[in-house]
Design an enzyme around this catalytic site. Structure first.
Site, mmCIF file in Angstrom:
data_model
loop_
_atom_site.group_PDB
_atom_site.id
_atom_site.type_symbol
_atom_site.label_atom_id
_atom_site.label_comp_id
_atom_site.label_asym_id
_atom_site.label_seq_id
_atom_site.Cartn_x
_atom_site.Cartn_y
_atom_site.Cartn_z
ATOM 1 C CG ASP A 79 107.610 97.306 38.621
ATOM 2 O OD1 ASP A 79 106.394 97.315 38.872
ATOM 3 O OD2 ASP A 79 108.464 96.798 39.398
ATOM 4 C CD GLU B 243 93.020 91.144 42.584
ATOM 5 O OE1 GLU B 243 93.016 89.907 42.477
ATOM 6 O OE2 GLU B 243 93.860 91.757 43.254
ATOM 7 C CG ASN C 86 88.327 98.888 49.465
ATOM 8 O OD1 ASN C 86 87.480 98.852 48.575
ATOM 9 N ND2 ASN C 86 89.611 98.675 49.231
ATOM 10 N N GLY D 249 78.977 83.732 53.418
ATOM 11 C CA GLY D 249 79.839 82.582 53.180
ATOM 12 C C GLY D 249 81.142 82.728 53.928
ATOM 13 N N GLY E 281 88.547 88.273 51.487
ATOM 14 C CA GLY E 281 89.999 88.140 51.561
ATOM 15 C C GLY E 281 90.595 89.028 50.492
ATOM 16 C CB CYS F 21 91.930 95.500 48.433
ATOM 17 S SG CYS F 21 92.927 95.490 46.936
ATOM 18 C CE LYS G 14 96.451 97.028 50.893
ATOM 19 N NZ LYS G 14 96.555 98.413 50.523
ATOM 20 C CE LYS H 181 87.536 89.713 42.654
ATOM 21 N NZ LYS H 181 86.865 91.000 42.671
HETATM 22 C C1 UGA Z 1 87.992 95.475 46.306
HETATM 23 C C2 UGA Z 1 86.927 96.533 45.997
HETATM 24 O O1 UGA Z 1 85.705 95.877 45.647
HETATM 25 C C3 UGA Z 1 87.372 97.422 44.842
HETATM 26 O O2 UGA Z 1 86.407 98.432 44.610
HETATM 27 C C4 UGA Z 1 88.718 98.047 45.213
HETATM 28 O O3 UGA Z 1 89.215 98.850 44.141
HETATM 29 C C5 UGA Z 1 89.731 96.950 45.496
HETATM 30 O O4 UGA Z 1 89.245 96.127 46.575
HETATM 31 C C6 UGA Z 1 91.017 97.601 45.888
HETATM 32 O O5 UGA Z 1 91.069 98.222 46.935
HETATM 33 O O6 UGA Z 1 91.957 97.583 45.083
HETATM 34 P P1 UGA Z 1 88.679 93.138 45.192
HETATM 35 O O7 UGA Z 1 89.644 92.983 46.316
HETATM 36 O O8 UGA Z 1 89.105 92.839 43.797
HETATM 37 O O9 UGA Z 1 88.101 94.638 45.145
HETATM 38 O O10 UGA Z 1 87.489 92.152 45.500
HETATM 39 P P2 UGA Z 1 85.944 92.255 45.869
HETATM 40 O O11 UGA Z 1 85.132 91.946 44.680
HETATM 41 O O12 UGA Z 1 85.648 93.506 46.598
HETATM 42 O O13 UGA Z 1 85.828 91.033 46.884
HETATM 43 C C7 UGA Z 1 86.531 91.040 48.114
HETATM 44 C C8 UGA Z 1 86.242 89.811 48.918
HETATM 45 O O14 UGA Z 1 84.922 89.852 49.429
HETATM 46 C C9 UGA Z 1 86.374 88.493 48.146
HETATM 47 O O15 UGA Z 1 87.080 87.572 48.951
HETATM 48 C C10 UGA Z 1 84.936 88.056 47.955
HETATM 49 O O16 UGA Z 1 84.806 86.668 47.876
HETATM 50 C C11 UGA Z 1 84.282 88.610 49.220
HETATM 51 N N1 UGA Z 1 82.830 88.842 49.069
HETATM 52 C C12 UGA Z 1 82.367 89.757 48.187
HETATM 53 C C13 UGA Z 1 81.946 88.131 49.847
HETATM 54 O O17 UGA Z 1 82.345 87.296 50.673
HETATM 55 N N2 UGA Z 1 80.599 88.359 49.704
HETATM 56 C C14 UGA Z 1 80.111 89.256 48.828
HETATM 57 O O18 UGA Z 1 78.867 89.417 48.762
HETATM 58 C C15 UGA Z 1 81.026 89.969 48.050
#
Ligand code: UGA
Length: 449
Positions: free
Chosen positions: A39, A165, A224, A269, A273, A276, A279, A339
């Protein structure tokens, strides 16, 4: 492939040790590889070298320190050391949204090629894991070969990352699929090398999809975009449920029983956010436009708009529930991370609504189990409390914005004795309305009567 470990397995470098890279480096060491993390951030390298994780991810701090202690995992700022050490170089740098437009900023990726390529003087594989606009990999492959003394002996593959995450370790050591994007005309041993890196997960059942570079790049953004669309779909249904007096949580349960639809990612809900989904859908739209295929993704504009509307709607709902004007109202916001099980506050819906209410004149106090230091740094004008009780003491309204287990398990009767007014907005639909109402609370949620 040259050199390698004593056991014949390739030696790995991981370039870019942020969320993705630090996780990948520690997990690959756990799988038995000698790993060198690289890094440009000296402080980050110091911290990781001392076995200290600069962010929160369940189980990862322990894994990192154990692997650093074992001697299999080291970190450096030196590209020369990386080029000398690695048979496989994983590139995990971030590709944030570019300032001023929707496109992805790939400058960090370009910098890796510029710095690393001139040092590659023996056969190796460079493996991209970052999320990129389609076409980036082929461009990177050509530049690598132009700049590297080893020329065509430097192969480029694309192996997108799907880790979530909060589940980063499991998603890395037992991924639900491995995508190996390979360039036609490259050394056929590239695929074997990648399969050797992932022997453990493949033996444990992770399916492998082999494809070309462009498809591999697209798989990531398509996944995504689908997830974002699923969340916005159920949130659009929530808007309708609000208009019709119906209950979106029952609706999600009912449609989710159809296996073709599935219940996961249908939690209505405050919306999505993080670093990932928001953007990535914007960068995807921008890239589609550049390719002359913008029409194919105009629906993602609506996905984004639905998502943004939820944030505004939560503030409206809170305003409807408040028994006084915004200026001077005391609001407790439970949650700052985008989250649960994360301290990441990038594009956090929770802090977005907290900020909006603050701008309306409310006195907003935030509590989050893990994200307080990040939130304090980024949103210094909000007030913060170290405990749930302190955040809620004397509140005129409580807003549950991130569904941490600590908040789901709250005792409504006990909390009612602390607040000024027992009014609650459950912006994640994660509490039992009957129980909260029985304890004297005025309960409101998105998409529920
Ligand atoms: C997301 C993808 O799920 C991963 O597969 C991917 O590798 C990652 O982005 C990335 O591109 O690096 P992540 O950002 O960690 O992962 O979070 P998610 O679990 O996908 O949740 C994203 C958002 O959606 C959170 O704010 C969560 O609260 C919201 N969400 C999720 C909802 O509002 N409702 C749901 O039913 C599920």
């Amino acid at each position: 492939m040259t050199d390698g470990q004593a056991d014949g397995r390739p030696r790995l470098t991981v370039i870019g040790c942020g969320y993705l890279g630090a996780t990948h480096a520690a997990c690959m060491a756990e799988l038995g590889f000698e790993v060198l993390g690289v890094d440009v951030d000296v402080e980050r390298v110091k911290s990781l070298s001392a076995g200290r994780l600069p962010f929160f991810e369940p189980g990862l701090a322990e894994l990192l320190s154990a692997q650093v202690e074992s001697g299999r995992l080291r970190f450096t700022t030196s590209y020369a050391e990386a080029a000398d050490f690695g048979d496989v170089h994983f590139v995990c740098v971030s590709t944030p949204q570019r300032a001023g437009d929707f496109a992805a900023d790939v400058s960090r990726l370009d910098a890796v090629v510029t710095d690393l390529a001139p040092l590659l003087d023996r056969p190796c594989v460079v493996v991209g894991k970052s999320t990129v606009p389609v076409g980036t990999a082929e461009r990177m492959r050509q530049r690598l070969r132009q700049l590297a003394p080893a020329g065509d002996a430097v192969a480029l593959a694309w192996n997108p990352e799907f880790l979530r995450e909060g589940h980063a370790i499991d998603d890395t050591v037992a991924p639900d699929r491995l995508v190996l994007g390979l360039a036609g005309g490259d050394d056929p041993t590239t695929e074997q090398t990648l399969r050797a890196v992932y022997t453990g997960p493949i033996a444990a059942g992770s399916p492998v999809v082999v494809c070309d570079l462009a498809t591999a790049e697209l798989v990531k953004v398509a996944a995504n975009a689908f997830l974002a669309t699923k969340v916005s779909f159920i949130n659009a249904m929530a808007e309708l449920c609000e208009a019709a007096g119906a209950d979106v949580t029952r609706l999600a349960e009912a449609i989710g029983h159809d296996e073709r639809i599935g219940r996961r990612f249908l939690n209505a809900g405050l919306g999505f956010g993080g670093g990932c989904l928001p953007k990535d859908i914007r960068a995807f739209m921008a890239r589609a436009g550049e390719l002359g295929a913008g029409d194919a993704l105009t629906f993602l504009r609506e996905v984004d708009a639905i998502n943004q509307r939820r944030r505004a709607r939560v503030v409206d709902l809170a305003g409807e529930l408040l028994d006084r004007p915004w200026p001077g109202a005391r609001i407790a916001v439970l949650g700052a991370a985008f989250k649960p099980h994360s301290d990441d506050i990038r594009d956090s819906p929770a802090l977005n609504v907290a900020g909006r209410m603050h701008l309306l004149g409310a006195h907003v106090t935030v509590h989050d189990p893990k994200a307080m230091p990040n939130a304090r740094r980024t949103w210094p004008t909000l007030a913060y409390a170290d405990t749930i009780d302190d955040a809620c003491a004397g509140a005129h309204l409580v807003l549950l914005a991130t569904e941490w287990p600590q908040f789901r398990e709250l005792d409504p009767a006990a909390l009612a004795t602390l607040v000024d007014t027992p009014a609650l907005v459950d912006a994640r639909n994660c509490l039992d309305p009957t129980r909260w109402r029985a304890a004297g609370w005025t309960y409101r949620a998105l998409g529920r009567p």
